[in-house]
Scaffold this active site. Structure first.
Site, PDB file in Angstrom:
ATOM      1  N   ASP A 194       0.820  -1.220   0.000  1.00  0.00           N
ATOM      2  CA  ASP A 194       0.000   0.000   0.000  1.00  0.00           C
ATOM      3  C   ASP A 194       0.856   1.273   0.000  1.00  0.00           C
ATOM      4  O   ASP A 194       0.347   2.364  -0.262  1.00  0.00           O
ATOM      5  CB  ASP A 194      -0.937   0.012   1.215  1.00  0.00           C
TER       6      ASP A 194
ATOM      7  N   ARG B 146      -2.941   0.901  -9.803  1.00  0.00           N
ATOM      8  CA  ARG B 146      -1.940   1.805  -9.207  1.00  0.00           C
ATOM      9  C   ARG B 146      -0.618   1.814  -9.956  1.00  0.00           C
ATOM     10  O   ARG B 146       0.242   2.650  -9.666  1.00  0.00           O
ATOM     11  CB  ARG B 146      -1.726   1.473  -7.725  1.00  0.00           C
TER      12      ARG B 146
HETATM   13  C1  S3P Z   1      -5.198  -5.754   3.489  1.00  0.00           C
HETATM   14  C2  S3P Z   1      -4.440  -6.493   2.624  1.00  0.00           C
HETATM   15  C3  S3P Z   1      -3.838  -5.951   1.400  1.00  0.00           C
HETATM   16  C4  S3P Z   1      -3.811  -4.432   1.414  1.00  0.00           C
HETATM   17  C5  S3P Z   1      -5.120  -3.850   1.866  1.00  0.00           C
HETATM   18  C6  S3P Z   1      -5.441  -4.317   3.278  1.00  0.00           C
HETATM   19  C7  S3P Z   1      -5.771  -6.407   4.682  1.00  0.00           C
HETATM   20  O1  S3P Z   1      -4.600  -6.377   0.290  1.00  0.00           O
HETATM   21  O2  S3P Z   1      -3.478  -3.937   0.133  1.00  0.00           O
HETATM   22  O3  S3P Z   1      -5.049  -2.428   1.873  1.00  0.00           O
HETATM   23  O4  S3P Z   1      -6.217  -5.698   5.609  1.00  0.00           O
HETATM   24  O5  S3P Z   1      -5.780  -7.640   4.720  1.00  0.00           O
HETATM   25  P1  S3P Z   1      -4.351  -7.817  -0.406  1.00  0.00           P
HETATM   26  O6  S3P Z   1      -4.691  -8.849   0.597  1.00  0.00           O
HETATM   27  O7  S3P Z   1      -5.282  -7.860  -1.570  1.00  0.00           O
HETATM   28  O8  S3P Z   1      -2.916  -7.819  -0.803  1.00  0.00           O
END
Ligand code: S3P
Length: 417
Positions: free
Chosen positions: A304, A335
């Site tokens: 992120d 992104r």
């Molecule tokens: C998150 C996992 C990530 C991240 C998202 C929050 C989470 O996504 O990018 O902002 O809280 O489990 P992905 O699991 O799709 O990588």
């Protein structure tokens, strides 16, 4: 939103609570026995989506200032349509939680969420026996009651959302479930469920879960390193910044390893552990920057933060190459494209690739106009880039920062918020 250039930027900041931990603290306690207080919770739009879904399912979720009081329910109600807003974490974790609990429900969200891939979560849940349908791979998702049985699941992507969905379903599945991912993603689910009495063990990239009930547990949420990142990067570019009480779980601190590689001077101070999560103050000093090389192994721990890391690279001397980050394409915006567009609109030189970027750093950005594309992390990374630029400029659709960081522009000292 107009952002003025800042020749210097510094000070002490407390950014809002961690988004991933807040979602989990509300959702898991809503499925637990007893009542819990979640303090320091993030009250951004994404976490409010989780709160309203859990209320619709029959849990009591009351917000009192920065504290969320949750009383769980063991029997979720059937709900014709749950609105998860913009939140991937809400929809994917809920899919797993509801799969094994005898509930009929449909889950949907806004246009951005409805464009994001959902088979990645539906497929592994079907292996456990879940009755879950996507709409041509997307939301709305439809879940019907079905008995679940533990099995071994290998996920194709390192995604904490997918891993967590499987773990939550496994809590209601007969026998043992293992879930193995290609790289280790954030492990807040594992830590919190263990503290709530679940039978769960993690070893390397594999998590093993057995059917278990949950006991309510109070959670004190640390500040979100993904939100602190905007202030830390601006500090590295323009002055000394201290971010207080930041969650520094090693599955989330890829940004600090980027600082090591780029020569950013920083220190961790006052380290402690809170509810099984490591926390510290992070101090960063303005530093000359070397270019960055980042590969697939390192991506999950900073996924992120990549848009704001790209901003940092624009101020380095030389060419930075970020690869193995194809997951960026399926975030709130694409992104890879939106980060490149943002930097290039401000006079940077960022070439998007299939799985990342090549950024030619020239130690300056001119300024200009950023389209956020309603993606909160692009809006906030754009604000950092503009504050460090020569002329400053404007962000279109700037208010989407409220998804994860209410009060962002005010804390940055931008007039008008
Ligand atoms: C998150 C996992 C990530 C991240 C998202 C929050 C989470 O996504 O990018 O902002 O809280 O489990 P992905 O699991 O799709 O990588």
């Amino acid at each position: 939103m107009k952002i003025a250039p800042r020749l210097s930027f510094g000070g002490e900041f407390t950014v809002p609570g961690d988004k991933s931990i807040t979602h989990r603290a509300i959702m898991f306690n809503a499925a637990a026995e007893g009542e819990a207080h979640v303090t320091g919770a993030l009250l951004g739009e994404d976490c409010l989506s989780t709160a309203s879904c859990m209320r619709a399912l029959g849990a009591r979720v009351e917000i009192e200032g920065e504290c969320v009081r949750v009383r769980g329910t063991q029997a979720f109600r059937n709900v014709p349509l749950l609105d998860c807003g913009n939140s991937g974490t809400t929809i994917r974790l809920l899919a797993g939680l509801l799969a094994g609990r005898g509930v009929s429900a449909a889950l949907t969200g806004d246009a951005s969420l409805r464009s994001r891939p959902m088979e990645r979560v539906a497929q592994p849940l079907r292996l456990l026996g879940a009755d879950i349908r996507t709409t041509e791979g997307h939301a709305p998702l439809r879940i019907a009651p079905a008995p679940l049985c533990g099995c071994n699941v290998d996920t194709k992507v390192a995604s904490a959302q997918v891993k967590s969905a499987v773990i939550l379903a496994a809590l209601g599945a007969e026998g043992e479930t293992t879930v193995t991912e290609p790289q280790r993603s954030r492990d807040h689910t594992e830590r919190m469920l263990a503290a709530m009495g679940a039978d769960i063990r993690a070893r390397g990239c594999t998590v093993t879960v057995r059917k278990s009930g949950l006991r309510a547990a109070d959670v004190r949420v640390p500040a979100d390193i993904s939100s602190a990142a905007y202030f830390l990067v601006l500090g590295a570019l323009r002055g000394e910044v201290l971010c207080k009480n930041v969650g520094v779980n090693p599955t989330r601190t890829g940004l600090l390893r980027v600082f090591d590689k780029m020569g950013v001077r920083y220190a961790l101070e006052n380290a402690y552990t809170e509810c099984g999560e490591p926390v510290a103050d992070i101090r960063v000093y303005r530093s000359p920057l070397q270019p960055l090389r980042l590969g697939a192994e390192e991506i999950p721990s900073l996924i992120d933060e990549l848009p704001v890391i790209a901003v940092l690279c624009a101020f380095a001397e030389g060419e930075s190459v970020i690869s193995g980050a194809q997951e960026l394409k399926v975030k709130e915006s694409d992104r890879i494209a939106s980060t490149a567009e943002m930097l290039n609109a401000l006079g940077g030189n960022c070439v998007p690739t299939e799985d990342g970027f090549v950024i030619r750093g020239v130690r300056r950005l001119a300024g200009g106009r950023v389209r956020s594309l309603k993606d909160h992390r692009i809006a906030m990374s754009g604000a950092v880039a503009l504050a460090a630029s020569e002329r400053g400029g404007e962000i279109e659709d700037a208010a989407c920062s409220n998804i994860s960081f209410p009060g962002f522009y005010g804390l940055m000292g931008v007039k008008g918020e």
